[in-house]
Design a protein around this motif. Structure first.
Motif, short mmCIF file in Angstrom:
data_model
loop_
_atom_site.label_atom_id
_atom_site.label_comp_id
_atom_site.label_asym_id
_atom_site.label_seq_id
_atom_site.Cartn_x
_atom_site.Cartn_y
_atom_site.Cartn_z
N THR A 204 0.83 -1.21 0.00
CA THR A 204 0.00 0.00 0.00
C THR A 204 0.86 1.25 0.00
OG1 THR A 204 -1.74 -1.17 1.23
CG2 THR A 204 -1.85 1.23 1.21
N LEU A 205 1.92 1.24 0.79
CA LEU A 205 2.85 2.37 0.84
C LEU A 205 3.46 2.62 -0.53
CD1 LEU A 205 4.37 4.32 2.91
CD2 LEU A 205 6.17 2.59 2.91
N GLU A 206 3.92 1.56 -1.17
CA GLU A 206 4.54 1.68 -2.49
C GLU A 206 3.55 2.22 -3.52
OE1 GLU A 206 7.02 1.67 -5.65
OE2 GLU A 206 7.55 1.45 -3.55
N LYS A 207 2.36 1.63 -3.55
CA LYS A 207 1.36 2.07 -4.53
C LYS A 207 0.93 3.51 -4.28
CE LYS A 207 -3.15 0.93 -6.53
NZ LYS A 207 -3.61 2.33 -6.48
N HIS A 208 0.74 3.88 -3.02
CA HIS A 208 0.29 5.23 -2.70
C HIS A 208 1.29 6.27 -3.17
CE1 HIS A 208 -1.55 8.61 -0.74
NE2 HIS A 208 -0.49 8.78 0.04
N TYR A 209 2.57 6.03 -2.95
CA TYR A 209 3.57 7.03 -3.36
C TYR A 209 3.75 7.04 -4.87
CZ TYR A 209 4.74 8.85 1.15
OH TYR A 209 4.69 9.53 2.34
N ARG A 210 3.51 5.92 -5.51
CA ARG A 210 3.50 5.91 -6.97
C ARG A 210 2.34 6.75 -7.48
NH1 ARG A 210 3.90 0.79 -7.40
NH2 ARG A 210 1.75 0.26 -7.91
N ASP A 211 1.17 6.62 -6.83
CA ASP A 211 0.01 7.41 -7.23
C ASP A 211 0.21 8.90 -6.94
OD1 ASP A 211 -1.27 5.15 -8.10
OD2 ASP A 211 -2.53 4.92 -6.31
N SER A 213 3.14 10.47 -6.93
CA SER A 213 4.11 10.98 -7.90
C SER A 213 3.49 11.18 -9.27
CB SER A 213 5.30 10.03 -8.01
OG SER A 213 6.00 9.96 -6.78
N SER A 214 2.51 10.35 -9.61
CA SER A 214 1.87 10.46 -10.93
C SER A 214 0.70 11.43 -10.93
CB SER A 214 1.41 9.08 -11.39
OG SER A 214 0.38 8.59 -10.54
N GLY A 215 0.34 11.96 -9.75
CA GLY A 215 -0.76 12.90 -9.66
C GLY A 215 -2.14 12.26 -9.58
N ALA A 261 11.25 11.58 -3.34
CA ALA A 261 11.74 12.94 -3.60
C ALA A 261 13.06 12.90 -4.34
CB ALA A 261 11.87 13.71 -2.29
N LYS A 262 13.98 12.05 -3.90
CA LYS A 262 15.29 11.94 -4.56
C LYS A 262 15.12 11.50 -6.01
CE LYS A 262 18.35 10.89 -0.63
NZ LYS A 262 19.22 9.85 -0.04
N SER A 263 14.24 10.53 -6.22
CA SER A 263 14.01 10.04 -7.58
C SER A 263 13.47 11.13 -8.48
CB SER A 263 13.06 8.85 -7.53
OG SER A 263 12.83 8.33 -8.83
N LEU A 264 12.50 11.90 -7.98
CA LEU A 264 11.92 12.99 -8.78
C LEU A 264 12.94 14.10 -9.02
CD1 LEU A 264 8.42 13.16 -7.07
CD2 LEU A 264 8.84 12.60 -9.47
N ALA A 276 6.94 19.11 -4.28
CA ALA A 276 6.35 19.26 -2.95
C ALA A 276 4.86 18.96 -2.99
CB ALA A 276 6.60 20.66 -2.41
N TYR A 277 4.19 19.50 -4.02
CA TYR A 277 2.75 19.28 -4.17
C TYR A 277 2.45 17.80 -4.43
CZ TYR A 277 -1.94 19.51 -6.18
OH TYR A 277 -3.26 19.30 -6.44
N LEU A 278 3.24 17.17 -5.31
CA LEU A 278 3.01 15.77 -5.65
C LEU A 278 3.17 14.85 -4.43
CD1 LEU A 278 4.89 15.46 -9.08
CD2 LEU A 278 2.42 15.33 -8.69
#
Length: 311
Positions: A204-211, A213-215, A261-264, A276-278
């Motif tokens: 869930t953590l992984e999917k949420h942060y992927r979502d 980052s993609s907006g 954040a590092k990846s982006l 920051a917004y993402l």
């Protein structure tokens, strides 16, 4: 020794310093290491204490004997065996004989920055609680040996593209692992209720942060949201995560935020305000302070340093 007394290491250098082992083959400028551990463990047998490692480890045993533990499970090591462990578990290892055993360690941030952002979607076994080791035939093991020795060759160079080269070679290695080990891996199955809770939380953590980052979603999850996803009380979820992984749930969330954040910052031209917004920050100043608190560097300087290395 009580669980609370066990050692915690955030990288291999910390572990080797504590054990009094040589550091010559460790480059602490990157969150990746690879070496033949016969050059490290000069006095055998070597028995480590129980510890938690907050990084991924891959072990390729061409010629060696011993054993290792992951939480309450004991596994034998012998020639031809390959195994890996992921962050957060109680671990120990015993080496009785070492002739050629390669160890690869790397962080989640390294995976995200140098392999790809959706690493856990393509390779879900990386999130597994415990994965059985496999003994391979000499011919199959030789395929892995060719890969990890090429990775070692790139690791010892000073190329500005070193991490990218290692990252791409590591993709091939992971695909080989997926092909020979876990083509029938069932990501739903885990040993017990607590393991399943940890597994679901990580996914869930992984999917949420992927979502994020993609907006696809705009608001960062709180602990309550992760608990709601499994119909659990947040205190119960927090206790399970802390007990099973040794890391507070807030630390897991912070580490994931920083990794994304590092990846982006490294892999996109997205403005810091937009990043920051993402990632769910209302103000870019709040994000910058948060990033600096966890990395000791501002996001502006982090991106500038990465761009200077890449140019």
């Amino acid at each position: 020794m009580k669980a609370t007394d066990k050692l915690i290491f955030n990288n291999l250098k910390e572990q080797y310093v504590h054990f009094g082992l040589p550091l010559d083959e460790i480059d602490d400028k990157t969150e990746f290491t690879i070496h033949d551990i016969k050059n490290i463990h000069l006095d055998l047998p070597f028995q480590s204490p129980v510890y938690r490692a907050n990084f991924f480890s891959f072990v390729f045993v061409k010629n060696g004997y011993g054993q290792y533990t992951t939480d309450d499970k004991l596994f034998k090591t012998m020639p031809g065996i390959i195994y890996f462990t992921n962050p957060g578990h109680f671990k120990s290892h015993l080496w009785k004989s070492l002739k050629e055993v390669f160890l690869v360690t790397l962080s989640e941030s390294f995976l995200k920055e140098n392999v790809h952002q959706d690493i856990f979607e393509e390779f879900p076994f990386l999130l597994a609680e415990t994965v059985q080791p496999r003994v391979l035939s000499p011919d199959v093991f030789a395929e892995f040996e060719q890969l990890y020795k090429q990775i070692q060759k790139e690791y010892t160079k000073n190329s500005p593209y070193r991490n990218r080269l290692i990252g791409n070679l590591f993709v091939v290695l992971l695909l080989k692992i997926k092909e020979y080990f876990w083509e029938d891996y069932n990501p739903i199955y885990e040993g017990n209720r607590s393991s399943q809770i940890v597994k679901n939380f990580k996914l869930t953590l992984e999917k949420h942060y992927r979502d994020l980052s993609s907006g696809k979603v705009e608001k960062a999850f709180r602990v309550q949201d992760y608990a709601d996803a499994q119909a659990l009380h947040p205190n119960y979820l927090s206790n399970v995560i802390k007990t099973k992984t040794g890391k507070a749930i807030g630390t897991w969330i912070a580490d994931k935020t920083i990794a994304e954040a590092k990846s982006l910052l490294q892999n996109s031209s997205t403005s810091i305000k937009e990043i920051a917004y993402l990632l769910g920050f209302a103000e870019s100043a709040h994000f910058s302070n948060y990033f600096k608190k966890h990395t000791n560097i501002s996001p502006v300087l982090f991106r500038k340093q990465h761009n200077s290395l890449a140019s």
